[in-house]
Write a protein that holds these residues in place. Structure first.
Motif, mmCIF file in Angstrom:
data_model
loop_
_atom_site.group_PDB
_atom_site.id
_atom_site.type_symbol
_atom_site.label_atom_id
_atom_site.label_comp_id
_atom_site.label_asym_id
_atom_site.label_seq_id
_atom_site.Cartn_x
_atom_site.Cartn_y
_atom_site.Cartn_z
ATOM 1 N N ARG A 160 0.870 -1.178 0.000
ATOM 2 C CA ARG A 160 0.000 0.000 0.000
ATOM 3 C C ARG A 160 0.904 1.224 0.000
ATOM 4 N N THR A 161 0.678 2.125 -0.923
ATOM 5 C CA THR A 161 1.429 3.381 -0.910
ATOM 6 C C THR A 161 0.723 4.350 0.030
ATOM 7 N N ALA A 219 2.977 -0.114 8.989
ATOM 8 C CA ALA A 219 3.017 -1.286 8.110
ATOM 9 C C ALA A 219 3.422 -2.500 8.939
ATOM 10 N N VAL A 220 2.600 -3.525 8.895
ATOM 11 C CA VAL A 220 2.887 -4.764 9.634
ATOM 12 C C VAL A 220 3.212 -5.843 8.606
ATOM 13 N N ILE A 221 4.476 -6.265 8.584
ATOM 14 C CA ILE A 221 4.942 -7.166 7.531
ATOM 15 C C ILE A 221 5.468 -8.468 8.143
ATOM 16 N N PHE A 243 5.804 0.352 -1.259
ATOM 17 C CA PHE A 243 6.196 -1.030 -0.993
ATOM 18 C C PHE A 243 5.953 -1.872 -2.236
ATOM 19 N N GLU A 244 6.896 -2.780 -2.503
ATOM 20 C CA GLU A 244 6.681 -3.748 -3.581
ATOM 21 C C GLU A 244 7.254 -5.090 -3.159
ATOM 22 N N LEU A 245 6.454 -6.149 -3.288
ATOM 23 C CA LEU A 245 6.846 -7.476 -2.836
ATOM 24 C C LEU A 245 7.949 -8.053 -3.713
ATOM 25 N N VAL A 296 11.123 -1.257 0.116
ATOM 26 C CA VAL A 296 10.512 -0.074 0.713
ATOM 27 C C VAL A 296 11.276 1.151 0.225
ATOM 28 N N SER A 297 10.553 2.136 -0.310
ATOM 29 C CA SER A 297 11.231 3.324 -0.823
ATOM 30 C C SER A 297 10.435 4.573 -0.494
ATOM 31 N N MET A 298 11.155 5.664 -0.214
ATOM 32 C CA MET A 298 10.547 6.968 0.044
ATOM 33 C C MET A 298 10.649 7.827 -1.204
ATOM 34 N N LYS A 299 9.610 8.591 -1.464
ATOM 35 C CA LYS A 299 9.616 9.578 -2.547
ATOM 36 C C LYS A 299 9.308 10.943 -1.969
#
Length: 664
Positions: free
Chosen positions: A175-176, A192-194, A262-264, A202-205
């Motif tokens: 989820r963004t 975020a619970v992973i 987030f991307e799996l 995980v990346s910040m923009k």
């Protein structure tokens, strides 16, 4: 002796305890802080004097759950929002739209939607709950539904709150979370619970960084496949976030808004073994070329076996053949305004129906080029309004369109036959979005810059006569190339006929009254577009027997600075280098002498990034003026923004200055 009744009751209590524990685990306490009177009384306009509403607090939590009703693993996203309406112009924030995506038989849905409005009246907080009738679900497109709802009893100084639980089967994109939006925010928090067996990139923009970041371990929190496992609880907090203020000449706001994504990459299956989702470009190349709606279309040379002689016509060189093929496809398959990297109808059906999506058209173009023994490849890209594709990790869903690249005599040409009136070798502004990916049939794919090498240019030539009554008559000839020519051609093409365009032009000409109009090279896309206007202007208010004033910018004067922000944290992207050149020649009435005139001026930005010149001369009764605005870069950095803003402020000042004449 075994007491079966006691065992039975113990089992019942155990089951009830487990159910209660599950219910407590699934229940989400409202994370919004308690409402205080100061939430209504504090003056929040000082936070942003231009804001009409402000987010006081928002909280999101996303985690993976196995949902029994759906019989599958789902992303479950819970969001709580509290917004204060500052004035009437902020009332629209009470109308909320939530986009719910779908693909095939899978789609997102929402449960536990709640909303309320709080008003502070007569020393009391009055609460109005949102009713079910205020909620609507509509189909937005074949890929999405839209849930709409409106909060009730909205007034100035109202506080609105809403919350919902969203279920999504698309677990690859966790989820963004967008910390920044069109509203300023005091507090934005995301959890975020992973699970330990899931590995996400995980990346910040964006320009603004986190105020606080925390993490903790939730022991045996995630139940899947009969086993419990630990989870990482990641907490991201950002405070006092300015509103994102968009402006012209930019790519999609999503590229610059502060967010976490987030991307799996992979996950370990309950039975053992690892499933990898993070593909290499080699995987994606192979997948695309094996797909019947992508690679299968490119290989379909047979669709052009009978058409090819007609398409190529009398052309002998590869460049001439390529141009003929391009214009044939452009003329014979109309774009249905649907994007996509996969063909929707297929080449044969698109040709037969004379309509298709962007992939139908441009994959047909690739296939036709290859059928004519011209080297051509598809280029997948993302449209300008939907964000730049990620360059670090290959994500196929980042791309929503396809172009054609041909290689002729050592030169590469990017083509888009889906855009009407677009010349060979040029791209529309919507396609200029940093980079695309060339999918080679037998080699590794590679990035290609999406740029226009043809400058976007307008040249205005004015030949006019000012008579002794204060009337100007003359002709204006406009020459347009590049994106400016495309924009003008598209405007004209919206009318049923050229005559109707000219009639509308004359109706809306205002003080610059157009008496006659003529357009040349409308459909000859290889040449500049010419438009000639015969006009007259009444300047009697500026004219008498003793003196008169003349402002030479009688057409297309800049009255508003396109750059208005105090600070812009993202680039200025024009799409191409551009320039505007004005040549004015006025024949003036006899018996007057020049008393004052605007000074000649030349302004240049550092490193010749942009330039403005204005100069004039009088010979006898002829006043000659030349003005030029040259934007010598397609993209300007945020550090150059202030210089651009100041340059246009000076241009506006210069264009407001008059030539003053007095009777001899």
């Amino acid at each position: 002796m075994v007491n079966y009744y006691q065992l039975f009751m113990k089992s019942i209590y155990l089951i009830l305890a487990m159910l209660m524990a599950c219910a407590m685990g699934n229940a989400q306490e409202n994370p919004l802080p308690k409402i205080h009177i100061r939430n209504f009384t504090d003056d929040l306009k000082k936070t942003d004097t231009t804001a009409h509403a402000i987010v006081l607090f928002e909280h999101g939590r996303t985690e993976l759950q196995y949902v029994e009703g759906d019989e599958q693993l789902m992303i479950v996203h819970v969001k709580h929002v509290r917004i204060k309406i500052l004035d009437k112009e902020g009332f629209d924030e009470a109308n909320v739209k939530l986009r719910l995506y779908k693909s095939g038989n899978e789609e997102e849905y929402i449960k536990e939607l709640k909303g309320r409005t709080l008003n502070y009246e007569n020393g009391q907080v009055q609460e109005t709950e949102m009713k079910r009738e205020a909620v609507f679900n509509e189909k937005a497109s074949q890929y999405a539904n839209e849930l709409k709802f409106t909060l009730p009893n909205i007034k100035e100084n109202s506080i609105i709150e809403y919350s919902y639980r969203l279920y999504s089967p698309f677990i690859r994109n966790f989820r963004t979370w967008y910390f920044q939006s069109n509203l300023p925010k005091l507090h934005s928090e995301y959890v975020a619970v992973i699970p330990a067996t899931f590995d996400y990139n995980v990346s910040m923009k964006g320009y603004y960084g986190l105020t606080e970041q925390k993490d903790e371990i939730l022991r045996e929190h995630f139940l899947y496949g009969g086993n419990r496992q630990d989870c990482s609880k990641l907490i991201y907090i950002m405070k006092d976030i300015p509103a994102f203020k968009d402006e012209g000449f930019m790519l999609a706001p999503i590229n610059y808004i502060s967010s976490i994504n987030f991307e799996l990459r992979s996950y370990t299956r309950p039975a053992g073994g690892v499933t990898n989702f993070a593909k290499t470009w080699a995987n994606i190349d192979e997948e695309l070329m094996a797909d019947k709606d992508f690679g299968g279309q490119i290989k379909n040379k047979g669709a052009f076996k009978e058409l090819l002689p007609t398409m190529v016509d009398s052309a002998t060189t590869n460049l001439a053949k390529a141009k003929n093929i391009y214009y044939y496809i452009q003329d014979h398959i109309a774009w249905n305004e649907v994007g996509g990297k996969y063909a929707e109808k297929g080449i044969k059906k698109a040709l037969a129906e004379k309509k298709g999506n962007i992939a139908d058209i441009n994959l047909a173009l690739v296939a036709a080029m290859n059928a004519a023994d011209i080297e051509a490849y598809p280029v997948i890209f993302s449209h300008r309004t939907t964000g730049i594709p990620g360059l670090l990790y290959p994500v196929l869903t980042d791309f929503n369109g396809v172009l054609c690249m041909v290689k002729i005599d050592g030169k590469d040409y990017l083509l888009d036959a889906s855009v009407n009136m677009l010349p060979f070798g040029e791209l529309s502004l919507e396609s200029i979005n940093y980079k695309g990916r060339v999918i080679y049939s037998k080699g590794k794919s590679d990035w290609v810059d999406l740029v226009n090498t043809t400058p976007s240019k307008n040249i205005y030539n004015v030949l006019a006569v000012l008579d002794s009554t204060g009337k100007i008559t003359g002709t204006l000839r406009i020459q347009s190339t590049g994106l400016k020519a495309l924009a003008k051609r598209n405007t004209i093409d919206e009318y049923p006929s050229l005559e109707e365009y000219e009639e509308k032009l004359m109706e809306n000409s205002g003080n610059f009254r157009i008496k006659k109009s003529k357009v040349d090279n409308l459909n000859n896309l290889e040449k500049s577009l010419f438009e000639e206007l015969t006009f007259e202007i009444d300047l009697r208010d500026n004219f008498n027997d003793l003196r008169y004033v003349l402002n030479p910018m009688i057409y297309n004067r800049i009255t508003k600075n396109p750059f208005t922000l105090e600070q812009r944290n993202y680039p200025v992207d024009l799409g191409a280098e551009e320039s505007e050149l004005y040549n004015f020649n006025f024949t003036l009435p006899n018996g007057y002498v020049l008393k004052d005139k605007p000074k000649d001026i030349s302004m240049t930005l550092p490193e010749q990034a942009a330039k403005y010149t204005f100069k004039s001369a009088i010979e006898g009764n002829n006043l000659m003026i030349q003005q030029q605005i040259s934007m010598n870069k397609a993209i300007y950095t945020s550090d150059e923004y202030f210089f651009l803003k100041e340059l246009y402020a000076r241009i506006i000042q210069q264009q407001q200055k008059d030539f003053q004449f007095a009777k001899q």
